[in-house]
Design a protein around this motif. Structure first.
Motif, mmCIF file in Angstrom:
data_model
loop_
_atom_site.group_PDB
_atom_site.id
_atom_site.type_symbol
_atom_site.label_atom_id
_atom_site.label_comp_id
_atom_site.label_asym_id
_atom_site.label_seq_id
_atom_site.Cartn_x
_atom_site.Cartn_y
_atom_site.Cartn_z
ATOM 1 N N SER A 44 2.229 7.177 15.772
ATOM 2 C CA SER A 44 3.141 8.314 15.573
ATOM 3 C C SER A 44 4.588 7.858 15.443
ATOM 4 O O SER A 44 5.430 8.617 14.973
ATOM 5 C CB SER A 44 2.991 9.330 16.704
ATOM 6 N N ALA A 66 11.918 8.938 13.063
ATOM 7 C CA ALA A 66 13.029 8.077 12.631
ATOM 8 C C ALA A 66 13.881 8.812 11.593
ATOM 9 O O ALA A 66 15.115 8.764 11.632
ATOM 10 C CB ALA A 66 12.494 6.769 12.057
ATOM 11 N N PRO A 80 3.259 12.715 -5.774
ATOM 12 C CA PRO A 80 2.651 12.412 -7.079
ATOM 13 C C PRO A 80 2.486 13.686 -7.900
ATOM 14 O O PRO A 80 1.916 14.660 -7.419
ATOM 15 C CB PRO A 80 1.276 11.841 -6.711
ATOM 16 N N ASN A 134 11.418 5.439 3.287
ATOM 17 C CA ASN A 134 9.953 5.385 3.342
ATOM 18 C C ASN A 134 9.491 5.959 4.677
ATOM 19 O O ASN A 134 9.078 5.234 5.590
ATOM 20 C CB ASN A 134 9.491 3.931 3.190
ATOM 21 N N THR A 149 12.786 8.274 18.940
ATOM 22 C CA THR A 149 12.642 6.865 18.607
ATOM 23 C C THR A 149 13.810 6.028 19.124
ATOM 24 O O THR A 149 13.610 4.950 19.682
ATOM 25 C CB THR A 149 12.528 6.715 17.075
ATOM 26 N N ASP A 194 14.106 1.449 -6.185
ATOM 27 C CA ASP A 194 12.666 1.343 -6.049
ATOM 28 C C ASP A 194 12.352 1.263 -4.548
ATOM 29 O O ASP A 194 13.088 0.649 -3.792
ATOM 30 C CB ASP A 194 12.174 0.082 -6.774
ATOM 31 N N GLU A 195 11.242 1.872 -4.143
ATOM 32 C CA GLU A 195 10.936 1.888 -2.701
ATOM 33 C C GLU A 195 10.532 0.513 -2.186
ATOM 34 O O GLU A 195 10.483 0.291 -0.990
ATOM 35 C CB GLU A 195 9.850 2.924 -2.388
ATOM 36 N N ILE A 196 10.234 -0.405 -3.115
ATOM 37 C CA ILE A 196 9.884 -1.754 -2.662
ATOM 38 C C ILE A 196 11.064 -2.728 -2.752
ATOM 39 O O ILE A 196 10.882 -3.934 -2.707
ATOM 40 C CB ILE A 196 8.663 -2.336 -3.415
ATOM 41 N N HIS A 240 10.432 9.165 0.423
ATOM 42 C CA HIS A 240 9.444 8.596 -0.493
ATOM 43 C C HIS A 240 8.049 8.713 0.123
ATOM 44 O O HIS A 240 7.892 8.502 1.318
ATOM 45 C CB HIS A 240 9.770 7.125 -0.786
ATOM 46 N N PRO A 241 7.025 9.005 -0.702
ATOM 47 C CA PRO A 241 5.680 9.216 -0.149
ATOM 48 C C PRO A 241 4.864 7.940 0.035
ATOM 49 O O PRO A 241 3.644 8.036 0.206
ATOM 50 C CB PRO A 241 5.033 10.123 -1.196
ATOM 51 N N ALA A 242 5.490 6.772 0.004
ATOM 52 C CA ALA A 242 4.738 5.527 0.207
ATOM 53 C C ALA A 242 3.826 5.660 1.420
ATOM 54 O O ALA A 242 4.241 6.166 2.460
ATOM 55 C CB ALA A 242 5.713 4.360 0.408
ATOM 56 N N LEU A 243 2.581 5.238 1.263
ATOM 57 C CA LEU A 243 1.515 5.295 2.279
ATOM 58 C C LEU A 243 0.850 6.673 2.383
ATOM 59 O O LEU A 243 -0.146 6.810 3.103
ATOM 60 C CB LEU A 243 1.989 4.874 3.677
ATOM 61 N N ALA A 244 1.390 7.674 1.706
ATOM 62 C CA ALA A 244 0.829 9.026 1.842
ATOM 63 C C ALA A 244 -0.636 9.080 1.439
ATOM 64 O O ALA A 244 -1.420 9.865 1.978
ATOM 65 C CB ALA A 244 1.641 10.029 1.013
ATOM 66 N N GLY A 245 -1.019 8.223 0.482
ATOM 67 C CA GLY A 245 -2.410 8.207 0.040
ATOM 68 C C GLY A 245 -3.380 7.743 1.120
ATOM 69 O O GLY A 245 -4.588 7.918 0.986
ATOM 70 N N SER A 295 6.262 5.053 6.803
ATOM 71 C CA SER A 295 6.121 3.724 7.393
ATOM 72 C C SER A 295 6.937 3.594 8.686
ATOM 73 O O SER A 295 6.702 2.687 9.471
ATOM 74 C CB SER A 295 6.529 2.645 6.388
ATOM 75 N N TYR A 296 7.885 4.507 8.903
ATOM 76 C CA TYR A 296 8.698 4.487 10.128
ATOM 77 C C TYR A 296 8.362 5.638 11.073
ATOM 78 O O TYR A 296 8.804 5.643 12.215
ATOM 79 C CB TYR A 296 10.190 4.588 9.787
ATOM 80 N N GLY A 297 7.622 6.607 10.593
ATOM 81 C CA GLY A 297 7.370 7.792 11.408
ATOM 82 C C GLY A 297 8.402 8.871 11.112
ATOM 83 O O GLY A 297 9.551 8.578 10.801
ATOM 84 N N PHE A 356 0.822 -1.216 0.000
ATOM 85 C CA PHE A 356 0.000 0.000 0.000
ATOM 86 C C PHE A 356 0.853 1.262 0.000
ATOM 87 O O PHE A 356 0.437 2.304 0.476
ATOM 88 C CB PHE A 356 -0.932 -0.013 1.220
ATOM 89 N N GLY A 357 2.058 1.149 -0.552
ATOM 90 C CA GLY A 357 2.936 2.307 -0.608
ATOM 91 C C GLY A 357 2.486 3.252 -1.701
ATOM 92 O O GLY A 357 1.742 4.200 -1.466
ATOM 93 N N SER A 378 -1.519 3.395 -2.408
ATOM 94 C CA SER A 378 -2.400 4.240 -1.579
ATOM 95 C C SER A 378 -2.742 5.542 -2.286
ATOM 96 O O SER A 378 -3.767 6.163 -1.998
ATOM 97 C CB SER A 378 -1.731 4.546 -0.229
ATOM 98 N N MET A 379 -1.874 5.965 -3.221
ATOM 99 C CA MET A 379 -2.070 7.252 -3.900
ATOM 100 C C MET A 379 -2.765 7.107 -5.247
ATOM 101 O O MET A 379 -2.910 8.081 -5.973
ATOM 102 C CB MET A 379 -0.705 7.932 -4.092
#
Lengths: 415, 415
Positions: A246, B251, B304, B243, A222, B179-181, B268-273, B246-248, A100-101, A104-105
């Motif tokens: 958070s 971090a 995006p 990312n 953290t 790639d972020e994945i 990277h904006p992964a999960l931003a959506g 995903s870590y806050g 969902f990286g 999600s967008m």
């Protein structure tokens, strides 16, 4: 969402709800399965395909919802993709970024559920205590537990905090938690706060004969969380509250896996409203506050109750609970803690909805009792005992002054 | 949202959009200001008020939007609350939990902006490089930078990755990102991956005469991020992709503040959506991917683009950029990196919209070039040079084969 056979070996299943007025949902699903794994497929040479096949995502299910004459915005499909676990490391940031990286967008899409394989889940120790462990710590076998929250914490000094703690403890609560907005501060610094509250717990125990867990808010940078946790434990802490969203799930998973942090963790849902309420975006509450919170090792998970001012629909609430206690997940089950707007008159309803493996969690319903917080706690305990004995709350109130006054103040909502 | 005078000394301003068909918005704002700080106010004795006043939140602004005959769901107000910074520690988890922890779950409410005081921001080192530092590292003064993304990474071995890297580098790109994945994996483990890619960068430099930053995806358990970063740097890494969501944020802030991690970080904006697209819930993109990402120390922020398949409206895109480069924020400015769907024919539009302090970031637009990735990179560089020289792209394409072929394939969208 529950009773998944954990799961396809070597694959994590992800289920999404995808809204689109026009899309070919199967094609869209295939695009996701390829795009978020090997990147391209149909144009690959056969020899490359053979090498790549084990990395390729698979479309497991596509369930379109296309009612006759659907208005714009109503058409959706629930799609399930299987992601090879070969593609990502055994941690929740990697899992979430994979499934969902970027996705999600990509329009109106919400992540509904994840079903990692049993093998993937072996990397997670999960809740160290869970329901059974917390019960054992307290010596309370079957009764629903009672938690209370400080009334006010900001601007209070140690004496003020201790007095609030003592009054709550004297009421017979099992668990007391810091406010989630109490951070490291000069008036009530971590270790001193733990010392005075644990001391107040001991004092109350002489009267109540009862053990008590104090969930100290674990905060700070953290990289200092473990160190802060150990300092607090050395000062006597026997539980932590943690604002998991958070810091990210992984930070909590690491705390839960740390054998030096041998106390229960209560996950607070702060920021959760940024994720779950939209039907079109985000992460569904049963996954966010249920399954992922459990995988990340919470022993208690707080979420907005369906009864109070900050509400989540009851169906969603029960789905959060179901994810927390789902017996098919090979990890201990955390206590569900439906929170906000709870008063003694709601106890019949809470126990009907959640059963007995629940934490009744109250703030105003304890502190707002006309005879004070200790009476407020007693009124809750009287309500819980009455419901467990199968008694009508209004009837029981005739015999217990604290409960009678609480019921006069807040009323009763019978199951 | 920009040009705030950073800000009310000792207070962080938070602005929300709150939808409600009936609420008295001012009363609601006052409830938030009290409820999320001292807890109660009107019923406090005068002597307690004096003690508590410095902890009390204040309503700064309430702007109702109540058009005549508003349909249900249309009525909202933008409200701004000032939170005393005395109430929380100097870190982003504490700030976010204070201003949007419980409140995020309280109906239809979206966090639009935060304006911490200059004093609060002193606790953050922010981006170590920023636009100027990245330019200096590359020796590129004014030109928009060009970044490319691997085409496929999963299932590739070191040779396959190196070859992809080399082709991209030969095209004259300034930046290449993982790639972020791509996580830690047996085929392309972190240090080996860094070694072969840095080696390919050196090989390409002999042809291009150009420096290059390789943003290696920094992954793994939260507590190992610094160690992994150092290992990668020892192996030659000169940049990290992270990312962050995903870590806050914290971090990343700790990585950025670590003098041992002296390389730029691309967020990277992964999960931003999961956060920004709903008008009713979550955190607005300019705050999420702009200001908070900057405070947390990103040197580049990906988001995006308004041009491609994964879109964000242009107005929101420009607001993200504005937050990243807002000169009133006392921290270095990260490069805006509008991403997804970028081809050489879009360069005139990107440079018109974002100016020259922008990273043109392409994946398919590089790798999909009929003559290969190196030609794809050259086509972009030719497009950038043409726009900088004030030339029409179609005209310039007549002189440059790579650009001509790219324009034939993807067309031109002139500014």
């Amino acid at each position: 969402m529950s009773n998944a056979s954990y799961a396809k070996p070597g694959y994590t299943l992800a289920t999404y709800r995808l809204y689109d007025d026009k899309a070919d949902f199967r094609k869209k699903a295939e695009g996701i399965a390829v795009g978020l794994t090997v990147g391209s497929w149909t144009d690959l040479p056969e020899v490359t395909r053979q090498k790549m096949e084990k990395h390729l995502g698979l479309v497991v299910d596509v369930r379109p919802h296309e009612p006759e004459g659907a208005a714009p915005g109503e058409r959706y499909a629930d799609i399930t993709i299987a992601y090879p676990e070969l593609n990502f490391s055994r941690d929740l940031p990697a899992l979430l970024v994979t499934v969902f990286g970027k996705l999600s967008m990509d329009g109106r899409i919400k992540l509904l559920d994840l079903q990692p394989s049993a093998e993937f889940l072996q990397a997670f120790s999960g809740p160290r205590f869970g329901i059974a462990g917390v019960r054992e710590t307290l010596g309370v076998d079957k009764r629903p537990l009672l938690m209370s929250i400080f009334k006010s914490v900001i601007g209070y000094d140690l004496d003020g905090l201790r007095e609030q703690f003592l009054q709550q403890a004297l009421g017979g609560v099992d668990l007391i938690k810091d406010d989630e907005i109490l951070f490291e501060n000069p008036l009530t610094p971590l270790e001193r706060r733990v010392e005075v509250c644990v001391d107040a717990a001991r004092e109350a125990e002489k009267t109540t004969g009862q053990k008590l867990i104090y969930f100290t808010n674990l905060t700070g940078p953290t990289s200092k969380l473990r160190e802060n946790a150990r300092r607090a434990i050395d000062a006597g802490a026997n539980g932590f509250l943690f604002n998991v969203l958070s810091y990210g799930y992984d930070a909590m998973a690491e705390l839960a896996a740390d054998s030096g942090i041998n106390v229960p963790i209560a996950a607070h849902p702060a920021l959760a409203g940024a994720f779950y309420p939209s039907p079109y975006h985000g992460i569904a509450a049963p996954l966010l506050l249920g399954k992922l919170t459990r995988i990340a090792g919470a022993d208690l998970s707080l979420f907005p109750s369906p009864y109070g001012s900050v509400v989540m629909p009851k169906e969603e609430n029960l789905a959060v609970q179901a994810a927390l206690i789902d017996p098919s997940l090979p990890l201990r089950a955390p206590f569900p803690v439906p929170s906000a707007g709870i008063h003694p008159g709601l106890v019949p309803l809470i126990l009907r909805d959640f059963g007995h493996d629940v934490v009744v969690n109250a703030g105003g319903g304890v502190h707002g009792h006309p005879l004070g917080a200790a009476a407020g706690g007693r009124a809750f305990r009287q309500a819980i005992d009455a419901v467990l004995a199968g008694r009508d709350l209004a009837e029981a109130a005739k015999e217990h002054e604290e409960l009678r006054i609480a019921v006069e103040r807040w009323g009763v909502r019978n199951a």
